[in-house]
Design an enzyme around this catalytic site. Structure first.
Site, PDB file in Angstrom:
ATOM      1  N   GLY A   8       0.806  -1.262   0.050  1.00 17.76           N
ATOM      2  CA  GLY A   8       0.032   0.025  -0.196  1.00 17.76           C
ATOM      3  C   GLY A   8       0.732   1.256  -0.029  1.00 17.76           C
TER       4      GLY A   8
ATOM      5  N   GLU B 168      -4.873  -8.129  -7.796  1.00 18.27           N
ATOM      6  CA  GLU B 168      -4.706  -7.663  -6.443  1.00 18.27           C
ATOM      7  C   GLU B 168      -3.487  -6.872  -6.059  1.00 18.27           C
ATOM      8  OE1 GLU B 168      -4.676  -9.819  -2.028  1.00 18.27           O
ATOM      9  OE2 GLU B 168      -4.950 -10.912  -3.667  1.00 18.27           O
ATOM     10  N   LEU B 169      -3.703  -5.539  -5.408  1.00 18.47           N
ATOM     11  CA  LEU B 169      -2.504  -4.640  -5.306  1.00 18.47           C
ATOM     12  C   LEU B 169      -1.471  -5.303  -4.735  1.00 18.47           C
ATOM     13  CD1 LEU B 169      -2.088  -1.382  -6.097  1.00 18.47           C
ATOM     14  CD2 LEU B 169      -2.767  -1.162  -3.520  1.00 18.47           C
ATOM     15  N   ASP B 170      -0.143  -5.133  -5.130  1.00 20.05           N
ATOM     16  CA  ASP B 170       0.903  -5.554  -4.416  1.00 20.05           C
ATOM     17  C   ASP B 170       1.186  -7.067  -4.020  1.00 20.05           C
ATOM     18  OD1 ASP B 170       1.814  -2.905  -4.649  1.00 20.05           O
ATOM     19  OD2 ASP B 170       1.075  -2.470  -2.593  1.00 20.05           O
ATOM     20  N   ALA B 171       0.271  -7.872  -4.650  1.00 22.15           N
ATOM     21  CA  ALA B 171       0.201  -9.438  -4.198  1.00 22.15           C
ATOM     22  C   ALA B 171       0.812 -10.125  -5.387  1.00 22.15           C
ATOM     23  CB  ALA B 171      -1.214  -9.654  -3.723  1.00 22.15           C
TER      24      ALA B 171
END
Lengths: 286, 286, 286, 286
Positions: D203, D228-231
């Site tokens: 994040g 999915e963000l940063d995943a």
């Protein structure tokens, strides 16, 4: 960032009780604010004492002369100090010498552009013409000074002419050995990057030497230049893993990234007055 | 863990097209399962070729003799291979030589107890008596073999008597220089830990040398022992940061942790047949 | 090493000009010799000020009471200091809690035997009986205190009975969560090793979590224990590379070496009075 | 360097005996020379099998179609392989998205100029105009595509128009979150640099988060972008030490050097076809 002038005081003297108290008292009584203090003794009970302080004052420009003069009579003399105060409103001028490999040079210029290196760059000087355009793009003067075995003395004279009387000379992969006379003009003020983990692989072609020896880790070393080749006080080193799969070319690739980082850190610490050299070694107060 | 016998094949030969296909075909046709394969060429188009394979079979004990004999005639001979197969049901025996510093020795014994080092330990031999109790606690025989300049030859004879014909000799900070005759008996089978980042600071008292040179990083090196002191093929190295604050004693403290790790890794890789030494260097297939 | 008693002074107070001068003057006027001084401000121009000093005196035992009393009236009160002096002739007592994994425990005991950890070890307490013999070999009392969900409160009472009123509790891979009441009894005096790079992979089975996430680097974290699980102030961390070849078991192998080193460093720094915790973070003066 | 076309074959398939033999045989019988071979099984006895091979042929251009077609019928089909061959005479095209921070972008452009990144750069696209001149200096087209919450969809359409149908999209500190639709267009073909050691501090503002948590080490992570963000699958990570002295600004300084190195390595490995992503993780064959 701000208009505040900061001062950095570096002291070397025989160790004896009461130095820290005397110095901090002196500064406090002159109304300056100490923002950083670091010290080191070569021996807990005797030996040589080193200290670095950062301080500032709202009216530094005014108090500076009186402070320096009082410092010498109150502390410098009695404690037999070798001392020096540098001020952030007087950035150093730096001349960079380089040959063909541009990676260290560009790293320095890029960081300088970003404000990471508090200095002016008086000149970039090379024994090859290749990097002229790349340097001038940064708004920095470039001088091509060819060197041969026969013209070395003249070349060094020419370098001194165009270097603009620099406070610091940085050898950013400059492949010529400087004469003792040249080195003597800049005591403790020439920084070189050597592409090995010194004292291993001093001299020529260290990556090839390292590959032939079969090391599992390579390194880079930034050091002050002295008359003896690759033997001056070490400022910073770093290492990276290699394997049997890596060719000499790979060593150079991996090493290039080490060299860039190590030289940039060493130059920055010098410009931030963080280094005291003593007896062939350095203290780096970070 | 399991009853399955694994085999590890190491090959050195002139590089030519088709080796990988020939070897994997051969093994496949003998019904074994290849679980790991690694290879290296000194030159993409010619040179020397190295390969390591792990394979297993439900009935390895049965097929072993036929497989080895066929391997030599089908592959070893035609491809001019230097090859060797080792099996996990024949763990190596290891003799450890040590002087007074116990950290490397204890690290090896502790890892061995945990099952991290696949070997038997035939003996621990020291020129001092200090570590007798610490060693015997692990259920390992300890032999005190004093050495003086005059008794060196006899001492080495005695070491050979009590060492139990080991596959590998580990010098875990053994402070005596072994004779060329002793070294010759164990070609590529003596591992030493040197407490510096070789080739820097070969010889005596490397931490003191390092501190005097003012390095910013120290290291440790595990290597095979050859007739020339501290010059054998390097197996593993590691490094750690030091600063001007660190005394020689601190270097030793920090270095001790490097030595323990580096030696333990080197010994493990040797015992797992991961190393091929060639021309004074090692390939470590991990 | 020597009979000299050293003192370590740690200070936390609002930052204002003149603190360093006042403290060093005070100590100088009491005839002690300052051998180390380190300080930190959260903000160059205001904020919180932290300082750590080491000093010694030939007759520390005599001057101690007067010095402490004068310190409070001259400095502690006026500067609103939170301060503490510890002396090397009063080594801390340490209780170690452990479950089944012995690597961290043995590392601590081994370093303690070598004199690297300046403390007494009052007890090793485990919820399993396995390590009894290994611990007693070091001449340290071992207590087996089983824990179940139902008997947790009693078990903690029992732990307190046998722990010998320790200055520091070390959780050397103790797999039980301590109750808030237990934690409250030892504010800033329980150190835990967590086998991940916190805050990543808090909670159970971090190596499995890490392997499933596909990280390329794993870590270990030593921290002070607070009521919130794995969220206390971090003292030390370290990391190591892993690859896709590494199984969860490999992660545990590699991680074990990190855990040992990281916990040993954290415990040593605590015992050398190098740490000041403030607002959920630590300053480590090294 | 040379005119020789190299091919890189990547395979994912159910593990079964004989794959390596079958593949190497096939290639050998087509007269190509294998120069590198690496493989991995998720489980020594079953599971998923991955392999990467490099090979070359004097007349690659001629044999290519037949080889690929035969490969599918002889191996790809029977072994249920997911496979792909890439050739060095077809360099990828890369579009770089960036916001205001230029360090990652310049590192990529500089390495590309040196020949370290085998690709063409079709476009640099930014939501700010600041870097236009710096980019054009490298002879690379720069496009300013502003983005607001309202215009995001149009902006992404515009990005697609000017990006030049790239094989790879690199987010070199691009501070906008891409829509799932955009991400879906480039499966496994968008690389992002996140300025933390993921999964810690996903994040916004990770350096501030890290400083507030009081970590002793910071990191950077290059990963493939998924919905999915940063995943997404992690390609490469690296870490550096920080201390309590370091401000958030210092974290950014130190982190910048990590980010540059980590992103450059990840992009290079992608362009050299060294990566296989599987089940949210990557294998990197180096």
């Amino acid at each position: 960032m701000s208009e505040i002038i900061k001062a950095r005081l570096r002291i070397t003297c025989p160790d004896k009780p009461g130095i820290v108290a005397a110095v901090t008292n002196f500064l406090h009584s002159h109304g300056v604010n100490i923002t950083d203090l670091d010290q080191h003794s070569t021996d807990a009970m005797g030996g040589v004492f080193f200290m670095r302080l950062e301080f500032y004052s709202e009216n530094m420009a005014v108090i500076r002369p009186a402070l320096e003069s009082a410092f010498e009579s109150v502390l410098g003399g009695p404690f037999e100090m070798d001392w020096q105060i540098d001020y952030t409103d007087r950035p150093r001028s730096v001349a960079i010498l380089v040959s063909r490999f541009e990676h260290c040079l560009l790293e320095l210029l890029w960081r300088w552009t970003r404000g990471e290196l508090p200095c002016t760059i008086s000149a970039v000087i090379s024994n090859h013409a290749d990097l002229k355009e790349a340097v001038e793009r940064f708004g920095v003067p470039f001088h091509h000074v060819p060197v041969t075995a026969e013209t070395k003395a003249e070349a060094e004279t020419r370098i001194l002419e165009v270097a603009g009387d620099p406070d610091l000379v940085v050898l950013a992969r400059y492949m010529q050995v400087l004469s003792p006379e040249f080195v003597d003009r800049f005591p403790g003020r020439i920084i070189n990057i050597h592409h090995s983990f010194l004292p291993a692989f001093a001299g020529a072609d260290p990556y090839r030497q390292a590959q032939e020896r079969g090391v599992k880790i390579i390194g880079a070393t930034a050091h002050y230049v002295t008359a003896e080749l690759d033997a001056g006080p070490i400022i910073e080193q770093d290492t990276a893993r290699v394997t049997h799969r890596n060719s000499v070319e790979d060593f150079k690739d991996i090493g290039r990234d080490l060299e860039r980082q190590v030289l940039a850190r060493a130059v920055r610490w010098h410009l931030e007055d963080r280094i005291i050299a003593h007896n062939g070694r350095t203290m780096v107060f970070r």
